[in-house]
Write an enzyme that holds these catalytic residues in place. Structure first.
Site, PDB file in Angstrom:
ATOM      1  N   ASP A 124       0.783  -1.241   0.000  1.00  0.00           N
ATOM      2  CA  ASP A 124       0.000   0.000   0.000  1.00  0.00           C
ATOM      3  C   ASP A 124       0.812   1.289   0.000  1.00  0.00           C
ATOM      4  O   ASP A 124       0.246   2.378  -0.076  1.00  0.00           O
ATOM      5  CB  ASP A 124      -0.966   0.000   1.188  1.00  0.00           C
ATOM      6  CG  ASP A 124      -2.068  -1.032   1.000  1.00  0.00           C
ATOM      7  OD1 ASP A 124      -2.593  -1.123  -0.116  1.00  0.00           O
ATOM      8  OD2 ASP A 124      -2.372  -1.750   1.969  1.00  0.00           O
ATOM      9  N   ASP A 140      -6.441  -4.599  -6.110  1.00  0.00           N
ATOM     10  CA  ASP A 140      -6.181  -3.220  -5.674  1.00  0.00           C
ATOM     11  C   ASP A 140      -4.741  -2.787  -5.998  1.00  0.00           C
ATOM     12  O   ASP A 140      -4.453  -1.601  -6.169  1.00  0.00           O
ATOM     13  CB  ASP A 140      -6.377  -3.068  -4.155  1.00  0.00           C
ATOM     14  CG  ASP A 140      -7.514  -3.882  -3.574  1.00  0.00           C
ATOM     15  OD1 ASP A 140      -7.836  -4.941  -4.154  1.00  0.00           O
ATOM     16  OD2 ASP A 140      -8.068  -3.489  -2.541  1.00  0.00           O
TER      17      ASP A 140
HETATM   18  N1  GLY Z   1      -7.353  -1.556  -0.798  1.00  0.00           N
HETATM   19  C1  GLY Z   1      -8.232  -1.984   0.204  1.00  0.00           C
HETATM   20  C2  GLY Z   1      -9.645  -1.721  -0.095  1.00  0.00           C
HETATM   21  O1  GLY Z   1     -10.011  -1.290  -1.160  1.00  0.00           O
HETATM   22  O2  GLY Z   1     -10.448  -1.951   0.799  1.00  0.00           O
END
Ligand code: GLY
Length: 399
Positions: free
Chosen positions: A121, A182
């Protein structure tokens, strides 16, 4: 007689042209008013939020507002870049220097995150904060932060599988090397780092990850799995699962939006047609889905069994709208801008946009963090606001 006929045609065409001009002028005026109202609302609402945040003894980072209480997060949380990112977008939309000062302060509070290697992230955390800071303030020192963050992200690259590992192994789920859709969003940081440093290894990692995501992450109908678990030794796929969706076989709405946005940004950076094709096929899945609502804001999962009696996810709608505005500049296969306008109009309506002074001073209500974990269900989320503000900015740029 002939002269009379010509005169009539002339008068009709003048009337027609005048009417078209008036319609176009009216549309532009409505659009400008819509934009102005939304920008001034965002500035007022976040102004109220900032008053509270600035009153705290230490620097805090708001993520959500749940059961009447503000939820603040640590810099290591995946969403820590969005609050500073929101301040940067409000600065860009208003041009008011006070937002720049605040955006700078909350961006620089994430200084240590450039070295964070605990998950994938770091792309979200650093690019939404420092990335926007570099773009809007041109602060030279931010370049090094972005390149350092790209180095941190690259430590998670697994060459045998050709992907960036999103999360660490999880014994209880039997995941060896889980990659979530993601992760496509984090590639933006890598493309930028190659431009800033001249080191093409970041670019190489980004396109290899994107290519393997096309290969392994999508079903034949172009919906995406949430989690693909890879073997670290030979790169084979071990499991296809969900984490935040309804089931392993369902289409989790935010994941579908992340994938689309991610492939559009890959096309922007590479001009490789296959990324545009992937985005458009994944969009077709949404456009033709019987459970996709008229107002353009998806239910939290396209396969949630209790549709229509379940939650929408405003964050999935905002990400999608922002992606569609960008796509409208690359392709006219569909009227992507009109689609984005529909979503943004819905999000800006009282159905989704909070009244001034409420909702913990976040802009949008009705997002879903993770329904299977009963976490952050039907609440405001800082990333829903981020992509809504980005969509407004992109809409303004287009108009
Ligand atoms: N990247 C985590 C979410 O979208 O919840």
């Amino acid at each position: 007689m002939k002269k009379l006929l010509s005169l009539c045609i002339l008068i009709i065409s003048i009337l027609f042209t005048t009417q078209s001009c008036t319609n176009a002028q009216q549309k532009n005026q409505d659009s400008a008013q819509f934009m102005e109202e939304n920008i001034s609302f965002a500035a007022e609402q976040y102004g109220l939020m900032l008053n509270k945040v600035e009153d705290s003894a230490s620097i805090v980072n708001p993520k959500s507002f749940i059961e009447g209480k503000m939820k603040y997060i640590r810099p290591q949380e995946w969403t820590s870049g969005f609050f500073p990112g929101n301040l940067w977008y409000i600065y860009e939309l208003t041009g008011d220097e006070k937002w720049k000062t605040m955006a700078t302060k909350y961006t620089e509070a994430l200084d240590t995150i450039q070295y964070y290697t605990g998950n994938h992230d770091v792309g979200f955390m650093i690019y939404c904060s420092y990335g926007n800071g570099l773009r809007l303030a041109g602060t030279e020192a931010y370049k090094e932060v972005i390149v350092n963050a790209a180095k941190s992200l690259s430590t998670r690259y697994i060459p045998e599988a050709g992907i960036i590992q999103s999360w660490n192994a999880n014994k209880s789920k039997d995941w060896e090397c889980p990659v979530i859709i993601d992760n496509m969003m984090n590639l933006e940081l890598l493309f930028e780092a190659t431009k800033l440093s001249g080191d093409s290894s970041f670019y190489h990692i980004a396109v290899t990850h994107a290519d393997n995501t096309i290969r392994n992450h999508y079903r034949p109908d172009y919906s995406t799995w949430h989690v693909i678990d890879y073997s670290k030794s030979d790169g084979s796929v071990r499991h296809r699962n969900t984490h935040q969706g309804y089931s392993d076989d369902s289409a989790w709405a935010r994941g579908q939006s992340w994938g689309i946005y991610g492939f559009i940004l890959c096309y922007r950076e590479t001009k490789d047609q296959k990324y545009l094709d992937q985005a458009e096929k994944a969009l077709n899945f949404i456009a033709s889905h019987p459970n996709y609502p008229e107002d353009g804001v998806p239910y939290w999962d396209f396969d949630a069994p209790d549709i229509p009696n379940t939650y929408r996810d405003a964050s999935a709608g905002a990400i999608l709208a922002s992606a569609l505005y960008e796509l409208s500049t690359y392709s006219d296969k569909m009227d992507y801008k009109a689609w984005a306008d529909t979503i943004v109009a819905s999000l800006a309506s009282p159905v989704y946009r909070a009244p001034l002074g409420e909702n913990g001073n976040f802009l949008l209500m009705h997002s879903v963090g993770s329904l299977p974990h009963n976490s952050e269900v039907d609440v405001p989320l800082n990333y829903a606001d981020y992509y809504f503000l980005e969509a407004l900015k992109r809409k303004r740029d287009l108009e």
